[in-house]
Motif scaffolding. Structure first.
Motif, mmCIF file in Angstrom:
data_model
loop_
_atom_site.group_PDB
_atom_site.id
_atom_site.type_symbol
_atom_site.label_atom_id
_atom_site.label_comp_id
_atom_site.label_asym_id
_atom_site.label_seq_id
_atom_site.Cartn_x
_atom_site.Cartn_y
_atom_site.Cartn_z
ATOM 1 N N HIS A 91 0.748 1.247 4.015
ATOM 2 C CA HIS A 91 1.716 1.190 5.120
ATOM 3 C C HIS A 91 1.110 1.901 6.323
ATOM 4 O O HIS A 91 0.516 2.970 6.186
ATOM 5 N N ILE A 122 1.504 3.911 9.839
ATOM 6 C CA ILE A 122 2.446 4.744 10.593
ATOM 7 C C ILE A 122 1.922 4.879 12.016
ATOM 8 O O ILE A 122 0.767 5.278 12.240
ATOM 9 N N PHE A 124 9.244 5.373 6.910
ATOM 10 C CA PHE A 124 8.393 5.470 5.711
ATOM 11 C C PHE A 124 8.914 6.551 4.757
ATOM 12 O O PHE A 124 8.898 6.365 3.540
#
Length: 578
Positions: free
Chosen positions: A313, A315, A385
């Motif tokens: 993921h 950020i 997240f």
């Protein structure tokens, strides 16, 4: 002006003169206090002075006897004890308030442990006739003489108390609405419990009519007294019903317990849920939900909600045109270094460590960073997240989802619960949270989860907590109460032989081990009953060996010529506890 108490051999007339003298001192002080606020410069200060100098709080009402007991000592004294203290014009104490440590110490004196006390002289005044300071009679107990009589005649403790005509006269009047007479009839053992150190877990076991509730209320007042060894700023009394708590609050106020708060267990665990008015729990579920194992089950279920993502993921960063990829291995390493509990604190720690990781990765990435960069991750990006890994939860939604999922229940139960117990916890989840059905047994579980999901400072805590009728409370309810204590200091009052309901227990061991495994704790038993006639208690005590093995039947001191009559078969009335 110097006030000299009557001599040891004072007559009733001499004691009467002394009472009248004390009453004059009190009323003069009352008049002075009532006018103290007039010296203030502005209305606000006058109001504050008026409240602080309220004569009814500091001196008691005008229709209250100035004293109810005189204590003569081997050295010093004598001391007069009243519901409120009194000092003369020179600030010398002429009456001790009942709740002061000194007063309780001397009231705890007995023929077995005189503590330097020679005599207790108890006064009865004409309160009912509207002449509170007119002495009708007094009763003397000379401890040394009593000790000799006991030794010579082989009397027992119950014989001594049963022979107390003053006490018997009060008991014959029945329980008064404000419990005021209990103040002057507190026996030695009760006084010692009331003044016992506050920084401990104290369990008081007492059969019917032994004065458990009276001790609870008086202990609260004594613990908050300014002259106590370690005065409690706030004391909580937890009772089984609102009606009893109203009674306790009124009595506590009358006794001077200004910093005493009352609550039922349900009120203490207040939650924005509606308790179903019908029985929605299958047989056995209530006992399971109240058991201590549920704390571990809920911990496991909360831990299960923290998940390492399956994929990478990215950020975003503040003020720069690129982001930092976070891979599952990075998240796993971060989580391994963070304690999951309390849940909300762990979540915040995870967010901080994650952001530090992202900023460090950005600096090492080789990507261009301008000199004034704030070195922060984008707030919305990192919060999204964090919520994916360590979700923000509400207690109601969490528990609804747990009950509604067999898979989640199995994972949380692990080896703690068997298949049948998991089935008992299963409940269909309502599509809307507002429509979810809740039982009274769910309240301690909701409370436990809520405490994991909010800041510790959001929970109001007390210096000491007193629990009345503690024998019927489940382990999880006790956990909820204990969490409101600053240091674990508590007094639990009850009768294990009367323990009923899903949380019925045969001994206090579970409570002691669960609440104070490593701290100071003690168990004391009230030996004398003051309300239930001996014949009635003897009949009821036939069940004691089965109801509570090891608990002694209290010795009854109230006189009665009436024999009990059984109107129903005991076997039908007394059913076994689950």
């Amino acid at each position: 002006m110097v006030h000299t108490a009557p001599p040891y051999n004072a007559t009733k007339d001499q004691e009467q003169t002394w009472f009248e003298d004390l009453a004059e001192v009190r009323e003069a002080k009352r008049d002075s206090l009532s006018r103290a606020h007039t010296s203030a410069a502005n209305p606000k200060d006058r109001a504050a002075l008026r409240a602080a100098a309220d004569p009814s709080r500091t001196l008691g009402p005008a229709d209250e006897p100035v004293a109810f007991l005189r204590v003569d000592l081997n050295e010093g004294g004598p001391f007069y004890i009243g519901r409120h203290g009194l000092r003369d014009e020179d600030r010398n104490p002429v009456v001790l308030e009942w709740a002061t440590p000194v007063a309780l110490q001397y009231r705890g004196a007995s023929h077995e442990d005189p503590r330097g006390v020679v005599r207790h002289r108890s006064f009865r005044t004409d309160e009912e006739g509207g002449r509170p300071n007119e002495i009708l009679e007094f009763d003397d107990v000379v401890l040394a003489d009593l000790a000799r009589q006991v030794a010579a005649l082989g009397k027992s403790g119950v014989d001594v108390i049963e022979g107390d005509d003053f006490l018997q006269d009060v008991l014959a009047q029945g329980r008064t609405p404000d419990m005021a007479d209990i103040v002057r009839t507190i026996q030695a053992a009760q006084a010692d419990i009331i003044r016992a150190p506050g920084q401990q877990l104290l369990v008081v076991q007492g059969g019917p009519g032994t004065g458990k509730t009276a001790i609870a209320v008086h202990r609260a007042a004594a613990l908050t007294h300014p002259e106590a060894t370690d005065p409690a700023d706030r004391v909580l009394i937890v009772g089984p019903s609102r009606a009893l708590l109203h009674y306790i609050r009124q009595v506590s106020h009358d006794l001077g317990g200004e910093r005493v708060v009352g609550s039922t267990v349900d009120q203490l665990m207040s939650s924005d849920v509606t308790i179903s008015d019908r029985d929605i729990e299958p047989s056995g579920a209530a006992a399971l939900k109240g058991s201590a194992v549920m704390a571990s089950v809920l911990d496991n279920a909360l831990r299960d909600r923290i998940r390492v993502p399956d994929s990478e993921h990215e950020i975003a960063l503040d003020e720069v045109g690129f982001g930092v990829p976070v891979i599952p291995r990075d998240v796993k390493e971060i989580l391994e270094g963070i304690d999951a509990f309390p849940y909300i604190a762990g979540r915040e720690r995870f967010r901080l460590v994650l952001e530090s990781h992202v900023v460090t990765a950005a600096r090492l990435s080789g990507q261009p960073l301008h000199r004034g960069w704030s070195a922060r991750a984008d707030r919305s990006s990192i919060e999204a997240f964090v919520d994916r890994v360590w979700p923000s939860l509400s207690a109601q939604a969490f528990l609804r989802d747990l009950y509604g999922s067999v898979d989640r229940l199995i994972s949380a139960a692990g080896t703690l619960l068997n298949g049948e117990q998991i089935r008992l916890l299963r409940r269909q989840a309502s599509p809307r949270l507002s429509e979810q059905l809740w039982s009274r047994e769910d309240l301690p579980l909701l409370d436990y989860v809520s405490r994991q999901l909010r800041e510790p400072s959001d929970t109001l805590r007390f210096d000491h907590i007193i629990i009345d009728e503690a024998q019927d409370l489940s382990a999880m309810a006790m956990n909820a109460i204990h969490s409101r204590s600053r240091t674990g200091a508590m007094t639990a009052v009850g009768d294990i032989a009367q323990s009923t309901g899903p949380a019925a227990r045969d001994s206090w061991d579970e409570l002691l081990d669960g609440l104070a495994p490593n701290s100071a704790r003690s168990l004391t038993q009230l030996r004398y009953g003051y309300r239930v006639p001996a014949a009635v208690l003897e009949f009821a005590s036939l069940l004691l060996p089965d109801a509570a093995p090891g608990v002694e039947r209290p010795a009854v001191v109230i006189r009665s010529d009436h024999e009990p009559e059984a109107s129903r078969d005991v076997g039908r009335v007394c059913r076994p506890r689950p």
